[in-house]
Design an enzyme around this catalytic site. Structure first.
Site, short mmCIF file in Angstrom:
data_model
loop_
_atom_site.label_atom_id
_atom_site.label_comp_id
_atom_site.label_asym_id
_atom_site.label_seq_id
_atom_site.Cartn_x
_atom_site.Cartn_y
_atom_site.Cartn_z
N VAL A 26 94.67 99.50 18.32
CA VAL A 26 95.12 100.86 18.55
C VAL A 26 95.77 101.37 17.27
CG1 VAL A 26 96.62 102.36 19.91
CG2 VAL A 26 95.51 100.39 20.99
N CYS A 27 95.41 102.57 16.87
CA CYS A 27 96.06 103.22 15.74
C CYS A 27 95.98 102.32 14.50
CB CYS A 27 97.50 103.55 16.12
SG CYS A 27 98.35 104.71 15.03
N THR A 28 97.11 102.12 13.84
CA THR A 28 97.14 101.35 12.60
C THR A 28 97.00 99.84 12.83
OG1 THR A 28 99.55 101.52 12.73
CG2 THR A 28 98.41 103.04 11.25
#
Length: 321
Positions: A109-111
């Site tokens: 998720v995300c970074t």
């Protein structure tokens, strides 16, 4: 009774709380809605220690990352402002790499994508991350095909979500894959989500992106476009209204918005159409007319180009989510 689907969410100091909560809450809701077999979700951290999230809240780990063993159904690596330290941590990276070999499905998720990349799990794959970090991820890992546009990407058994709440979209997609559309829709309703967005929906929208402020003329033209989508928004008309040449207006749009006036208009009209498709019962011709498309077919072509699906398919599958 079938064995539960074992899901491990990897957290670390300064991870994003929403990255974790969107996954764990959606999967627990799926259990309430009859997921079969049910999900067994555990937050794993280095040493099994509590983690302080980027928001300052503390989460208690449910298991120790170093002691987790497979087989796992799904491995999820959270993102957050601590992702760079985590990606440089050989213990975290090594155990993520190990667990990936023992997982049916791998995701970030995300970074959190930077941790998968550091583990070599995105080599040769198409992946996404939060739009603010996409360029840095691509520079640090040229072997990864970084696409900053979609809210999530699935490449084989590896998925990457763009950022924060896109974790919910990806998790809903997993739930639908595992249990069918009805369970996924019930989960979406339980969590009071506006809609279950398709993965190819763009991260940034004209309705959420920062309005141009560096150039007054560009802002005025943008205001005209978004204020009257059904009007004459050809480049010639826009330039005449702004008192400049078409060439000068195009140059300003490219400098400040990274696209021509024509492309900006098409995007604005298409995104407005997506909103109307879900918030009204207007027929396709009515949606097309209100958004400035000459015909329903012109709307269809623009919609497929931007979202990868037809307007009718988008309405029928997303309105019920």
């Amino acid at each position: 009774m079938a064995e539960p689907r074992r899901v491990t969410v990897v957290g670390y100091d300064a991870a994003e709380l929403l990255d974790i909560a969107c996954v764990t809450s959606a999967l627990e809701s799926a259990n309430w809605q009859g997921a079969s077999p049910p999900y067994e979700v555990r937050l794993a951290t280095p040493g099994g220690n509590p983690i302080t999230c980027g928001t300052g809240l503390t989460l208690q780990a449910q298991t120790t990352l170093e002691r987790v063993t497979g087989p796992l159904d799904t491995l999820v690596v959270a993102g957050g402002i601590g992702h760079e330290d985590a990606a440089r941590n050989p213990v975290i990276v090594a155990h993520v790499r190990r667990l990936a070999r023992e997982s049916r499905r791998i995701s970030s998720v995300c970074t959190g994508a930077s941790i998968l990349a550091a583990a070599g799990l995105l080599d040769g794959r198409r992946a996404t991350t939060h739009w603010q970090w996409a360029r840095r991820l691509a520079a640090r890992h040229p072997e990864v095909v970084v696409d900053p546009s979609p809210i999530f990407i699935r490449d084989g058994n590896t998925s990457t979500a763009a950022g924060v709440t896109s974790a919910l979209d990806l998790t809903l997609a997993f739930i639908e894959e595992d249990n069918g559309a009805d369970v996924a829709r019930r989960v979406a309703r339980q969590l009071v989500t506006y809609l279950q967005r398709p993965g190819n929906q763009a991260q940034m929208s004209m309705f959420t992106a920062t309005r141009p402020s560096e150039n007054t003329l560009v802002k005025q033209v943008v205001d005209r476009i978004t204020g009257d989508l059904s009007g004459d928004l050809g480049t010639a008309a826009l330039a005449a209204g702004a008192g400049v040449s078409e060439r000068h207006l195009t140059r300003l749009f490219l400098k400040h918005l990274g696209q021509t006036p024509g492309r900006f208009v098409r995007r604005a009209r298409t995104e407005a159409a997506a909103h109307l498709l879900l918030s009204t019962s207007l027929p396709m011709a009515g949606v097309a007319a209100r958004c400035g498309f000459g015909t329903a077919e012109t709307l269809r072509q623009a919609f497929v180009d931007r979202y990868g699906v037809s307007p009718s398919h988008y309405r029928s599958t997303q309105a019920s989510a």
